[in-house]
Design a protein around this motif. Structure first.
Motif, PDB file in Angstrom:
ATOM      1  N   ILE A 194     -87.734   1.962  41.333  1.00  0.00           N
ATOM      2  CA  ILE A 194     -86.814   2.036  42.417  1.00  0.00           C
ATOM      3  C   ILE A 194     -86.714   1.592  43.243  1.00  0.00           C
ATOM      4  O   ILE A 194     -86.802   3.177  43.433  1.00  0.00           O
ATOM      5  CB  ILE A 194     -85.352   2.088  40.924  1.00  0.00           C
ATOM      6  CG1 ILE A 194     -85.468   1.462  39.803  1.00  0.00           C
ATOM      7  CG2 ILE A 194     -84.084   1.457  42.141  1.00  0.00           C
ATOM      8  CD1 ILE A 194     -84.888   0.147  39.500  1.00  0.00           C
TER       9      ILE A 194
ATOM     10  N   SER B  33     -83.966   2.984  47.019  1.00  0.00           N
ATOM     11  CA  SER B  33     -82.895   3.086  47.733  1.00  0.00           C
ATOM     12  C   SER B  33     -82.071   3.551  48.811  1.00  0.00           C
ATOM     13  O   SER B  33     -82.864   4.485  49.078  1.00  0.00           O
ATOM     14  CB  SER B  33     -82.030   3.551  46.404  1.00  0.00           C
ATOM     15  OG  SER B  33     -79.863   3.457  46.547  1.00  0.00           O
TER      16      SER B  33
ATOM     17  N   ILE C 207     -76.914   1.772  41.315  1.00  0.00           N
ATOM     18  CA  ILE C 207     -78.149   1.810  39.643  1.00  0.00           C
ATOM     19  C   ILE C 207     -78.338   2.671  38.660  1.00  0.00           C
ATOM     20  O   ILE C 207     -79.077   2.523  37.874  1.00  0.00           O
ATOM     21  CB  ILE C 207     -79.832   1.681  40.880  1.00  0.00           C
ATOM     22  CG1 ILE C 207     -81.051   1.480  40.286  1.00  0.00           C
ATOM     23  CG2 ILE C 207     -79.403   3.137  41.791  1.00  0.00           C
ATOM     24  CD1 ILE C 207     -80.075  -0.632  39.648  1.00  0.00           C
TER      25      ILE C 207
ATOM     26  N   TYR D  70     -78.306   1.814  35.522  1.00  0.00           N
ATOM     27  CA  TYR D  70     -79.051   0.942  35.350  1.00  0.00           C
ATOM     28  C   TYR D  70     -80.889   2.330  34.742  1.00  0.00           C
ATOM     29  O   TYR D  70     -81.901   1.653  33.997  1.00  0.00           O
ATOM     30  CB  TYR D  70     -80.321  -0.220  35.623  1.00  0.00           C
ATOM     31  CG  TYR D  70     -81.463  -0.551  35.320  1.00  0.00           C
ATOM     32  CD1 TYR D  70     -81.793  -1.756  34.643  1.00  0.00           C
ATOM     33  CD2 TYR D  70     -82.182  -0.015  35.737  1.00  0.00           C
ATOM     34  CE1 TYR D  70     -83.184  -2.302  34.275  1.00  0.00           C
ATOM     35  CE2 TYR D  70     -83.702  -0.617  35.224  1.00  0.00           C
ATOM     36  CZ  TYR D  70     -84.229  -2.001  35.127  1.00  0.00           C
ATOM     37  OH  TYR D  70     -85.086  -2.650  34.730  1.00  0.00           O
ATOM     38  N   CYS D  71     -80.802   3.106  36.002  1.00  0.00           N
ATOM     39  CA  CYS D  71     -82.469   4.249  35.975  1.00  0.00           C
ATOM     40  C   CYS D  71     -81.436   4.902  34.209  1.00  0.00           C
ATOM     41  O   CYS D  71     -83.084   5.587  34.116  1.00  0.00           O
ATOM     42  CB  CYS D  71     -81.628   5.039  36.859  1.00  0.00           C
ATOM     43  SG  CYS D  71     -82.209   4.280  37.904  1.00  0.00           S
TER      44      CYS D  71
ATOM     45  N   VAL E  48     -84.781   6.986  41.113  1.00  0.00           N
ATOM     46  CA  VAL E  48     -84.824   6.484  42.209  1.00  0.00           C
ATOM     47  C   VAL E  48     -86.204   7.145  43.255  1.00  0.00           C
ATOM     48  O   VAL E  48     -85.628   7.909  43.760  1.00  0.00           O
ATOM     49  CB  VAL E  48     -83.847   5.816  42.549  1.00  0.00           C
ATOM     50  CG1 VAL E  48     -83.300   6.000  43.525  1.00  0.00           C
ATOM     51  CG2 VAL E  48     -82.559   5.373  41.397  1.00  0.00           C
TER      52      VAL E  48
END
Length: 141
Positions: free
Chosen positions: A48, A50, A60, A63-64, A71
């Motif tokens: 990921i 960002s 996010i 999800y993480c 991230v």
């Protein structure tokens, strides 16, 4: 390599422009909570990236947490800057500590945060993104 771009436009804007400090609305947070389900029974993103914007990290975050992923903050993904200071990870750690839980502090951004200039043109933004795209194409296949 498959690249998936996720954006959340349900933001409480401080002014008419998107700002580092803008947070997701409740509807935006609810949408973010649904992201893990989007990848149920599908190939899941394993890496990921960002921008450091609070709303990006809020998007996010669920999800993480659900997938135990970190991230990678890359300043190349910083949106265009209009008369705004360029923020760094210390702000997130200090004021949004829960978001700090998902940041990979070992990742080195493809550019430094002080390489972003105020009122960039699309040409400048393209040039800022090139090192990032080059790095991910080399390191993630």
């Amino acid at each position: 390599m498959k690249i998936i771009i996720i954006s959340n436009d349900k933001i409480n804007k401080i002014d008419n422009d998107v700002s580092f400090y803008d947070m997701l609305t409740q509807e935006g947070l609810d949408d973010a909570d649904k992201i893990p389900e989007l990848f149920k029974n599908k190939e899941k993103p394993e890496v990921i990236f960002s921008s450091p914007y609070i709303s990006s990290l809020q998007t996010i975050y669920p999800y993480c947490i659900k997938n135990n992923l970190m991230v990678n903050i890359d300043y190349a993904l910083y949106p265009s800057v209009h008369s705004e200071e360029i923020y760094n990870l210390n702000i997130i750690e200090r004021y949004y500590s829960y978001l700090g839980e998902i940041i990979n502090y070992n990742y080195k951004s493809s550019i430094l945060n002080n390489n972003i200039k105020e009122d960039e043109t699309i040409f400048n933004i393209n040039n800022r993104l090139k090192p990032f795209l080059y790095n991910i194409s080399r390191n993630f296949k």
